[in-house]
Design an enzyme around this catalytic site. Structure first.
Site: not given
Ligand SMILES: Cc1cc2nc3c(=O)[nH]c(=O)nc-3n(C[C@H](O)[C@H](O)[C@H](O)COP(=O)(O)OP(=O)(O)OC[C@H]3O[C@@H](n4cnc5c(N)ncnc54)[C@H](O)[C@@H]3O)c2cc1C
Length: 377
Positions: A121-122, A124, A156, A239
Site C-alpha cells: 500500500q503506497g 503515506s 509494509s 482496512e
Molecule cells: C506498522 C505500520 C505499518 C504501516 N503500513 C503502511 C503501509 O503499508 N502503507 C502506507 O501507506 N502507510 C503505512 N503506515 C503509515 C500509517 O498509515 C501512518 O503512520 C499514519 O496514517 C499516521 O500518519 P503519520 O505517521 O504521518 O503521523 P502524523 O499524521 O504526522 O500524526 C502525528 C500525530 O498527530 C496526530 N494528528 C495528526 N492530525 C490530527 C488531527 N487532525 N486531529 C487529531 N490528531 C491529529 C496523530 O494522531 C498522531 O498522533 C504504517 C504505519 C505503521 C505504524
C-alpha cells in the site's frame, strides 16, 4: 441483528474443520519473523492451499458470516493468517472487486486469491500521513501512461510485493481532495527504489519507496481520474472495518494462554492482575460481538463497510496494546526475551494505534461522521 448460524453455515464449519485437521499437520514450519522472502513463500503457499480447497475467496467473496466462521476455526486450529497477503486479500482486492472494471477484476483478483501475487500500500508520504490528501507524488499523463515521481513511506511488505495500490496527484490545481487518483503500480517497473526501514523490533517489515519517472499504464487506474479520494475511502473502510477482524480471535487465544501461564507461574494470585485479565476477556468478547453485529448489519445493507469500522479499529488497537502490556506483567523477566515471537508481537502492538490511521483520526471520524459533531477548529 441475527447471530444464529444456519445449517448450511454449520456444514461449512464442519467441512472446514475436517480439512484443517488433514492439512495442518503437513504444513512446513513457520519461517523466522524477519525473513521476508521465506515468509512470502510461506504465506502465499498457505493461500494457494486455501484456494485449491475452495476457500481462497473467503475474505471477500464468501458471505461475511462464513468469513467469521473461517476465522474462528482457523485460529482455533492454529492455522496461519494472511501474513504478507494482508493488503491484497484484505483491502486492495476488495477495493478492485468493488470499484474496478471487469478487465481489472479479471487481471488482478485471481492471482491474489491463488496466492500468486502480493500487494503493498503506497498511501503515506513523509508529509502526508493523517493528512493523507496532502500527498505530493505527482502523476503526469504521457500518452497512455502516467509518469509518476515522488516518494512513499511506511510501505509494509514493499520488499516482496508485486503490486502497489498507489495514490498519486493527477491535478495539482484543484482543492487537495479532488486531484488524487488510485493506481495499481507493478513493483518491478523501472524507476522504483525500495529502501527497507528497521522497526523497534529490528524487523524490516516496511520500507521507503522512491519513484523516479515510473511509467504506469492509464488502464491501471481504478476509478476515474481525480476521483481517487472516493476510491481511497472504500479502501480505508475495508482496512479499518474488516482487515483486523481476524486478529481479535488471535488475541482471545493469547489471552487464554496468558491465563494458563499465570496459573502456572504463580502470578494468578495477584488479584489486580486477575482483574485485568478478566476485563480484557470481556473487552475482546465485546469486540467479537461488535464484529458479529457489523457483519449482520453489513449482510443486510451490502456494499463496503461504513465509518463504523473506525469504532472497531479504535477499541481493538487499544485493547491489543493493553493485552501485550498485561502479558509483560504475567511473564516478568521472560518478557525481555526478543527471540520469542510474542515479545516481537508486544513491541509491534504499539504500532496498531498508528497504522491504518491513528486513534486520534479514528476519534475525529467517529465524532464527525457517526455522532454528527461539528469539525474541530
Ligand atoms: C506498522 C505500520 C505499518 C504501516 N503500513 C503502511 C503501509 O503499508 N502503507 C502506507 O501507506 N502507510 C503505512 N503506515 C503509515 C500509517 O498509515 C501512518 O503512520 C499514519 O496514517 C499516521 O500518519 P503519520 O505517521 O504521518 O503521523 P502524523 O499524521 O504526522 O500524526 C502525528 C500525530 O498527530 C496526530 N494528528 C495528526 N492530525 C490530527 C488531527 N487532525 N486531529 C487529531 N490528531 C491529529 C496523530 O494522531 C498522531 O498522533 C504504517 C504505519 C505503521 C505504524
Amino acid at each position: 441483528m441475527d447471530l444464529a448460524y444456519t445449517d448450511e453455515e454449520e456444514a461449512f464449519r464442519a467441512a472446514l474443520r475436517d480439512w484443517l485437521s488433514v492439512v495442518l499437520p503437513k504444513l512446513p514450519p513457520k519461517p523466522p519473523p524477519d525473513d521476508w522472502p521465506a515468509r512470502r513463500a510461506y504465506d502465499t503457499g498457505w493461500q494457494r492451499a486455501l484456494h485449491d480447497a475452495g476457500y481462497g475467496d473467503v475474505h471477500w467473496g464468501a458471505s461475511p458470516t462464513k468469513r467469521l466462521i473461517f476465522l474462528e476455526e482457523t485460529e482455533k486450529a492454529g492455522a496461519p493468517y494472511v501474513g504478507a497477503g494482508f493488503v491484497g486479500l484484505l483491502h486492495a482486492g476488495p477495493t478492485i472487486a468493488a470499484e474496478g472494471t471487469p478487465a481489472q477484476r479479471e487481471r488482478w483478483l485471481p492471482p491474489i486469491l491463488r496466492g500468486d501475487e502480493i500487494w503493498c500500500q503506497g498511501f503515506s508520504e513523509p508529509d502526508a500521513g493523517s493528512d493523507l490528501a496532502s500527498l505530493r507524488t505527482r502523476a503526469v499523463r504521457d500518452g497512455d501512461c502516467y509518469v509518476v515521481t515522488g516518494s512513499k513511506i511506511w510501505t509494509s511488505h514493499a520488499e516482496v510485493a508485486d503490486w502497489c495500490e498507489l495514490l498519486v496527484r493527477t491535478d495539482p490545481d484543484v482543492p487537495k481532495h479532488r486531484g488524487i487518483s488510485w493506481l495499481a503500480m507493478a513493483m518491478d517497473a523501472p524507476g522504483i527504489t525500495v529502501r527497507p526501514l528497521r522497526t523497534l523490533a529490528g524487523s524490516t517489515e516496511f520500507a521507503e519507496v522512491f519513484l523516479d519517472e515510473v511509467r504506469v499504464p492509464v488502464g491501471n487506474r481504478v476509478g476515474e481520474e481525480n476521483d481517487g479520494w472516493r476510491v481511497t475511502m472504500v479502501t480505508l473502510s475495508f482496512e479499518r472495518g474488516t482487515a483486523f477482524v481476524g486478529e481479535v480471535v488471535a488475541c482471545r487465544r493469547t489471552l487464554g494462554e496468558l491465563a494458563r501461564t499465570a496459573r502456572a507461574n504463580g502470578r494468578w494470585d495477584d488479584s489486580v492482575l486477575r482483574r485485568r485479565l478478566g476485563r480484557l476477556s470481556a473487552e475482546f468478547g465485546a469486540l467479537w460481538r461488535l464484529i458479529q453485529w457489523n457483519v449482520s448489519e453489513g449482510e443486510r445493507g451490502g456494499g463496503p463497510p461504513g465509518p463504523g469500522g473506525s469504532v472497531f479499529k479504535l477499541r481493538y488497537s487499544q485493547a491489543r496494546q493493553e493485552l501485550y502490556d498485561t502479558a509483560a506483567e504475567v511473564l516478568g523477566p521472560d518478557a525481555l526475551d526478543v527471540s520469542r515471537e510474542w515479545t516481537l508481537d508486544r513491541l509491534s502492538s504499539l504500532s496498531y494505534t498508528i497504522a491504518a490511521g491513528t486513534s486520534q483520526i479514528q476519534q475525529n471520524i467517529v465524532a464527525e461522521r457517526i455522532l454528527g459533531l461539528p469539525k474541530g477548529g
